[in-house]
Design an enzyme around this catalytic site. Sequence first.
Site, PDB file in Angstrom:
ATOM      1  N   ARG A  91      46.273  21.311   5.924  1.00  0.00           N
ATOM      2  CA  ARG A  91      45.763  21.520   7.268  1.00  0.00           C
ATOM      3  C   ARG A  91      46.723  20.977   8.310  1.00  0.00           C
ATOM      4  O   ARG A  91      47.127  19.835   8.263  1.00  0.00           O
ATOM      5  CB  ARG A  91      44.417  20.842   7.444  1.00  0.00           C
ATOM      6  CG  ARG A  91      43.991  20.882   8.901  1.00  0.00           C
ATOM      7  CD  ARG A  91      42.548  20.872   9.082  1.00  0.00           C
ATOM      8  NE  ARG A  91      42.247  20.763  10.488  1.00  0.00           N
ATOM      9  CZ  ARG A  91      41.031  20.813  10.959  1.00  0.00           C
ATOM     10  NH1 ARG A  91      40.030  20.968  10.133  1.00  0.00           N
ATOM     11  NH2 ARG A  91      40.805  20.715  12.243  1.00  0.00           N
ATOM     12  N   ARG A 101      43.650  26.968  12.188  1.00  0.00           N
ATOM     13  CA  ARG A 101      43.685  26.017  11.076  1.00  0.00           C
ATOM     14  C   ARG A 101      43.563  26.703   9.719  1.00  0.00           C
ATOM     15  O   ARG A 101      42.910  27.745   9.595  1.00  0.00           O
ATOM     16  CB  ARG A 101      42.612  24.933  11.248  1.00  0.00           C
ATOM     17  CG  ARG A 101      41.174  25.335  11.257  1.00  0.00           C
ATOM     18  CD  ARG A 101      40.570  25.719  12.603  1.00  0.00           C
ATOM     19  NE  ARG A 101      40.901  24.960  13.778  1.00  0.00           N
ATOM     20  CZ  ARG A 101      40.237  23.907  14.216  1.00  0.00           C
ATOM     21  NH1 ARG A 101      39.208  23.470  13.546  1.00  0.00           N
ATOM     22  NH2 ARG A 101      40.589  23.297  15.310  1.00  0.00           N
ATOM     23  N   ASP A 104      38.856  24.312   7.802  1.00  0.00           N
ATOM     24  CA  ASP A 104      38.033  23.417   8.594  1.00  0.00           C
ATOM     25  C   ASP A 104      36.730  23.229   7.818  1.00  0.00           C
ATOM     26  O   ASP A 104      36.081  24.214   7.459  1.00  0.00           O
ATOM     27  CB  ASP A 104      37.750  24.117   9.939  1.00  0.00           C
ATOM     28  CG  ASP A 104      37.178  23.183  10.978  1.00  0.00           C
ATOM     29  OD1 ASP A 104      37.300  21.953  10.808  1.00  0.00           O
ATOM     30  OD2 ASP A 104      36.627  23.698  11.965  1.00  0.00           O
ATOM     31  N   ASP A 106      33.131  21.312   8.130  1.00  0.00           N
ATOM     32  CA  ASP A 106      32.264  20.535   9.019  1.00  0.00           C
ATOM     33  C   ASP A 106      30.991  20.148   8.289  1.00  0.00           C
ATOM     34  O   ASP A 106      30.376  20.984   7.617  1.00  0.00           O
ATOM     35  CB  ASP A 106      31.865  21.376  10.241  1.00  0.00           C
ATOM     36  CG  ASP A 106      33.014  21.590  11.207  1.00  0.00           C
ATOM     37  OD1 ASP A 106      33.879  20.697  11.313  1.00  0.00           O
ATOM     38  OD2 ASP A 106      33.051  22.655  11.850  1.00  0.00           O
TER      39      ASP A 106
HETATM   40  N1  ROI Z   1      35.987  30.475  16.061  1.00  0.00           N
HETATM   41  C1  ROI Z   1      35.439  31.108  15.008  1.00  0.00           C
HETATM   42  N2  ROI Z   1      35.092  32.386  15.121  1.00  0.00           N
HETATM   43  N3  ROI Z   1      35.245  30.468  13.820  1.00  0.00           N
HETATM   44  C2  ROI Z   1      35.589  29.158  13.649  1.00  0.00           C
HETATM   45  O1  ROI Z   1      35.394  28.586  12.564  1.00  0.00           O
HETATM   46  C3  ROI Z   1      36.142  28.463  14.751  1.00  0.00           C
HETATM   47  N4  ROI Z   1      36.486  27.156  14.660  1.00  0.00           N
HETATM   48  C4  ROI Z   1      36.982  26.508  15.686  1.00  0.00           C
HETATM   49  C5  ROI Z   1      37.173  27.125  17.027  1.00  0.00           C
HETATM   50  C6  ROI Z   1      38.613  26.964  17.474  1.00  0.00           C
HETATM   51  C7  ROI Z   1      36.223  26.454  17.994  1.00  0.00           C
HETATM   52  N5  ROI Z   1      36.868  28.542  17.029  1.00  0.00           N
HETATM   53  C8  ROI Z   1      36.333  29.164  15.955  1.00  0.00           C
HETATM   54  O2  ROI Z   1      37.301  25.234  15.536  1.00  0.00           O
END
Ligand code: ROI
Length: 174
Positions: A91, A101, A104, A106
């Site tokens: 990452r 990225r 990610d 979460d």
């Molecule tokens: N936009 C989408 N469609 N999916 C994501 O996982 C995602 N993650 C982010 C940001 C940049 C806010 N935009 C995203 O971190």
Amino acid sequence: MTAGADHRPVVAYIGLGANLNDPVSQLLRARQELSQNANLRELAFSSLYRSAPMGPQDQPDYVNAVMAVETRLAPEPLLALLHEVENAHGRTRVGDHWGPRTLDLDLLLYGSETVATPTLRVPHPGLGEREFVLVPLLEIAPSLTLPDGQPLSDLILTCPRRESPLIRIEETGV
Ligand code: ROI
């Protein structure tokens, strides 16, 4: 016992997202790595969804999914594990906070617990604004409620609509 794995068993929901280096395989590899971890047991994994980036538009589309796990890890050690897996995926955060990225992860929900520390907030504060999180989450947990008792299905009704649709691209066979 692994350090931090002394919590009562909890169902936690993890949001996965990627928009670099073959996002679909990033997510499928992350799923394998998480489900093979001795401290997590996979309960469900949503379809994969493609969507335009929320935030800066000069980046590739994202692929998102949500995974349910059972774990005895407390929230902070679980978060540390998610960061380890993100780092193993090379990452890099190109540019600003909302940049592209490779992976990610979460922590969206942790049982019915609320966490508010300097490093972690659960439920994830962006949950209600993110269709790309709510739709896969509702797919695997349609009757889920938030710690405050609000049904998740209410959040989708108030979630801001995006111009471009969320596209379900792949079932994962769970
Ligand atoms: N936009 C989408 N469609 N999916 C994501 O996982 C995602 N993650 C982010 C940001 C940049 C806010 N935009 C995203 O971190």
